[in-house]
Design an enzyme around this catalytic site. Structure first.
Site, PDB file in Angstrom:
ATOM      1  CG  ASP A  88      -4.757   2.829   1.533  1.00 12.10           C
ATOM      2  OD1 ASP A  88      -5.727   2.611   2.284  1.00 12.10           O
ATOM      3  OD2 ASP A  88      -3.579   2.563   1.851  1.00 12.10           O
ATOM      4  CG  HIS A 120      -1.742  -1.237   1.323  1.00 12.04           C
ATOM      5  ND1 HIS A 120      -1.906  -1.948   2.470  1.00 12.04           N
ATOM      6  CD2 HIS A 120      -2.400  -1.939   0.367  1.00 12.04           C
ATOM      7  CE1 HIS A 120      -2.645  -3.017   2.241  1.00 12.04           C
ATOM      8  NE2 HIS A 120      -2.947  -3.034   0.965  1.00 12.04           N
TER       9      HIS A 120
END
Ligand code: BUP
Length: 470
Positions: free
Chosen positions: A115, A18
């Site tokens: 995210d 991520h």
């Protein structure tokens, strides 16, 4: 009068998979679109040390990177808690740190970009009158499933889970049962609830950024922006802004790169299952035999096997500590010493994929790894393990045609040595491998165009930047 640079805050969830694309997005906003960027990184004790690996690239781009204190969710989980649920919990725990970091700023940033696991932070963005964006670090097909999931009716879901029927996503390719994303298969579980919540919250964003490019997923991207299809639920404009991947750094040197320097062009297959992937001991043995029998050169990033099968006990050393060599068949390292290199735990992946001697990538199909393969024009053997990797593998193999994959699902069963041998040979020396290589090279050049000045992904991010002008 000179206008002030727009300031964006990015929020990254734990894990290299991520943090890496979020960091690349931050760099691009700074270097191509005149932003100043602060990246907030949610860490755990282990992810903090991983994150340090990115230190050098941060400093050269003048990004402000703020690591929040490690979050601890140990009292809320047990062995059955899925990774997706854990990530959602960690991001929830980090919300107070985000709120105090933003309120400590003289002027709050114009936009908050989170995210997929950070959409609960949208409430904080609203509090501080910030624009709110979500950055999907996976592909548009996965985004399509995620925004569609909250609208799937019970009958369709039952048919998928019980009758193993393909799952239809309006305007997109359907998902075969075997490639299903884990939460969809557990409709009464916490992971499913978290997933549906994310899908609903993503749809409330001012814009959805996706780490893909038009030529890779034209049909899905069209459906996401079409109000008669997924546009109705996605509700926000979808911006393909990729492929954003960590570029190979020319100065990096290591034993593995020196070894690659001595091998012929496109002769080596790179084998890695990502920062979170491990195999069983039995599968590790089969893979070793498969690689050896293929007679092809290889670099294998080897992690200690998970010990959930009986073979693991055979390999364990007498003091209980495992040494990676003990997990390989007797004599394997000697017999392959001229053609193969086994690297424990971690290797400079982007530099390896960028090396001229690499001719294939046996990969777990995490989205970062998949994009890294594409931008380097390297064809793939798809070996998906968890999360949305089975969907990625299906897309790479069946929609785009740049990968081969086994009918056996590596997450459920053992892929035998003979099949591994055949897949490696097919990719590295077969006619089919040549065709796949040609396609991935074409995608590589389209990816370059998409990111260059005036390309599709460049323009998409420029449109986001326009919305953030002050
Ligand atoms: Br492993 C590994 N070296 O040995 P993920 C990873 N990386 O540079 P993905 C290395 O870490 P998932 C190694 O190139 C990528 O940029 C890799 O890797 C680099 O992500 C980054 O975590 C993250 O394997 O898989 O491929 O998206 O689905 O597990 O997040």
């Amino acid at each position: 009068m000179q206008s002030r640079k727009p300031h964006a805050a990015l929020l990254a969830s734990p894990g290299m998979g991520h943090l890496t694309p979020v960091l690349e997005l931050g760099k691009r906003l700074v270097s191509h679109h005149g932003f100043s960027v602060t990246i907030f990184v949610v860490t755990t004790d282990t992810s903090l040390s991983q994150s340090q690996l990115l230190k050098p690239s941060q400093t050269s781009y003048h990004l402000e990177v703020v690591f929040f204190p490690p979050v601890d969710i140990s009292s809320q989980i047990d062995q059955t808690t899925s990774i997706l649920t854990q990530l959602a919990m960690m991001m929830r725990e980090a919300l107070p740190s985000l709120r105090s970091a933003i309120s400590a700023m003289k002027v709050p940033p114009i936009a908050l970009i989170v995210d997929m696991f950070g959409t609960e932070a949208f409430a904080i963005a609203e509090e501080f009158m910030m624009l709110k964006y979500v950055f999907i670090t996976s592909n548009a097909w996965f985004l399509a499933l995620t925004v569609h999931a909250p609208t799937i009716d019970k009958k369709e879901e039952d048919d998928h889970v019980n009758k193993q029927k393909p799952l239809v996503i309006p305007g997109c390719k359907p998902i075969c049962f075997v490639d299903s994303f884990e939460p969809i298969l557990k409709p009464n579980n916490q992971v499913y609830e978290e997933y549906l919540r994310m899908g609903t919250e993503i749809s409330t964003a001012d814009g959805i950024l996706v780490n893909t490019f038009h030529e890779l997923e034209p049909q899905t991207l069209a459906a996401l922006n079409d109000k008669r299809k997924l546009g109705l639920v996605a509700n926000a404009p979808v911006y393909p802004i990729g492929p954003l991947v960590r570029p190979a750094e020319p100065g990096v040197r290591s034993e593995v790169l020196s070894w690659l320097d001595m091998q012929p062009n496109e002769s080596v297959i790179y084998v890695s299952f990502g920062s979170g992937g491990t195999l069983t001991a039995k599968q590790t043995t089969e893979l070793a035999w498969g690689l050896e029998k293929s007679l092809q050169r290889f670099v294998w990033v080897l992690r200690l096997p998970v010990e959930n099968d009986s073979a693991a006990t055979v390999f364990k050393t007498s003091n209980g500590c495992a040494d990676y060599a003990n997990y390989l068949p007797d004599g394997f390292l000697n017999r392959t010493s001229k053609t193969g290199l086994v690297v424990p735990m971690w290797a400079p992946q982007t530099e390896i994929l960028n090396h001229p001697s690499i001719g294939g990538f046996l990969s777990h199909c995490g989205w970062n790894s998949s994009l890294e393969s594409i931008v380097n024009g390297v064809p793939i053997i798809a070996w998906p393990l968890y999360a949305e990797q089975k969907m990625n593998a299906a897309m790479l193999a069946e929609h785009i045609g740049i990968a081969v994959r086994s009918k056996v699902l590596p997450s459920e069963d053992v892929i035998e040595r003979s099949e591994i041998e055949a897949m490696v040979r097919k990719l590295m020396v077969g006619k089919e491998g040549e065709a796949i290589r040609a396609r991935v090279r074409m995608l590589k050049s389209w990816a370059e165009k998409a990111l260059s000045n005036g390309g599709g992904s460049y323009n998409s991010l420029a449109n986001v930047a326009k919305d953030c002008e002050i």
